[in-house]
Design a protein around this motif. Structure first.
Motif, PDB file in Angstrom:
ATOM      1  N   UNK A 261      78.441 126.267  96.451  1.00  0.00           N
ATOM      2  CA  UNK A 261      78.236 125.130  95.544  1.00  0.00           C
ATOM      3  C   UNK A 261      78.241 123.848  96.368  1.00  0.00           C
ATOM      4  N   UNK A 262      77.809 122.765  95.758  1.00  0.00           N
ATOM      5  CA  UNK A 262      77.646 121.513  96.487  1.00  0.00           C
ATOM      6  C   UNK A 262      78.939 120.710  96.598  1.00  0.00           C
ATOM      7  N   UNK A 263      79.749 120.710  95.565  1.00  0.00           N
ATOM      8  CA  UNK A 263      80.918 119.833  95.578  1.00  0.00           C
ATOM      9  C   UNK A 263      82.211 120.629  95.708  1.00  0.00           C
ATOM     10  N   UNK A 264      83.214 119.967  96.225  1.00  0.00           N
ATOM     11  CA  UNK A 264      84.529 120.581  96.404  1.00  0.00           C
ATOM     12  C   UNK A 264      85.205 120.826  95.055  1.00  0.00           C
ATOM     13  N   UNK A 265      84.996 119.937  94.106  1.00  0.00           N
ATOM     14  CA  UNK A 265      85.598 120.089  92.784  1.00  0.00           C
ATOM     15  C   UNK A 265      85.070 121.337  92.089  1.00  0.00           C
ATOM     16  N   UNK A 266      83.786 121.578  92.207  1.00  0.00           N
ATOM     17  CA  UNK A 266      83.200 122.771  91.608  1.00  0.00           C
ATOM     18  C   UNK A 266      83.731 124.029  92.282  1.00  0.00           C
ATOM     19  N   UNK A 267      83.901 123.993  93.587  1.00  0.00           N
ATOM     20  CA  UNK A 267      84.428 125.146  94.317  1.00  0.00           C
ATOM     21  C   UNK A 267      85.846 125.460  93.862  1.00  0.00           C
ATOM     22  N   UNK A 268      86.690 124.433  93.719  1.00  0.00           N
ATOM     23  CA  UNK A 268      88.065 124.643  93.266  1.00  0.00           C
ATOM     24  C   UNK A 268      88.102 125.125  91.819  1.00  0.00           C
ATOM     25  N   UNK A 269      87.203 124.617  90.992  1.00  0.00           N
ATOM     26  CA  UNK A 269      87.134 125.063  89.600  1.00  0.00           C
ATOM     27  C   UNK A 269      86.732 126.530  89.530  1.00  0.00           C
ATOM     28  N   UNK A 270      85.771 126.930  90.365  1.00  0.00           N
ATOM     29  CA  UNK A 270      85.365 128.334  90.391  1.00  0.00           C
ATOM     30  C   UNK A 270      86.488 129.234  90.895  1.00  0.00           C
ATOM     31  N   UNK A 271      87.230 128.770  91.888  1.00  0.00           N
ATOM     32  CA  UNK A 271      88.360 129.562  92.384  1.00  0.00           C
ATOM     33  C   UNK A 271      89.423 129.725  91.308  1.00  0.00           C
ATOM     34  N   UNK A 272      89.711 128.659  90.583  1.00  0.00           N
ATOM     35  CA  UNK A 272      90.708 128.743  89.506  1.00  0.00           C
ATOM     36  C   UNK A 272      90.238 129.679  88.399  1.00  0.00           C
ATOM     37  N   UNK A 273      88.977 129.579  88.027  1.00  0.00           N
ATOM     38  CA  UNK A 273      88.442 130.467  86.998  1.00  0.00           C
ATOM     39  C   UNK A 273      88.456 131.919  87.481  1.00  0.00           C
TER      40      UNK A 273
END
Length: 62
Positions: A30-42
């Motif tokens: 993914x492009x952003x760090x926030x999206x990566x962390x959100x995907x990891x949490x999910x």
């Protein structure tokens, strides 16, 4: 009301399944760090839910 067959030693399955889910879903590029962390949490939540389903299905399968 359903009866849950949940013991304290069943928690040993939750942590590895949550880590596996976080690694599996967190590996999506993914492009952003926030999206990566959100995907990891999910992924961690989904992994823990899968572990819960496995723990609850084991008495039925045996």
């Amino acid at each position: 009301m359903p009866v849950f067959h949940f013991n304290l030693y069943d928690l040993t399955l939750f942590l590895p399944m949550a880590v596996a889910g976080a690694l599996l879903v967190g590996g999506i590029p993914v492009a952003t760090r926030t999206t990566r962390y959100s995907l990891r949490a999910a992924g961690a939540v989904v992994g823990a839910l899968v572990a819960f389903l496995v723990v609850e299905a084991l008495p039925v399968l045996v």
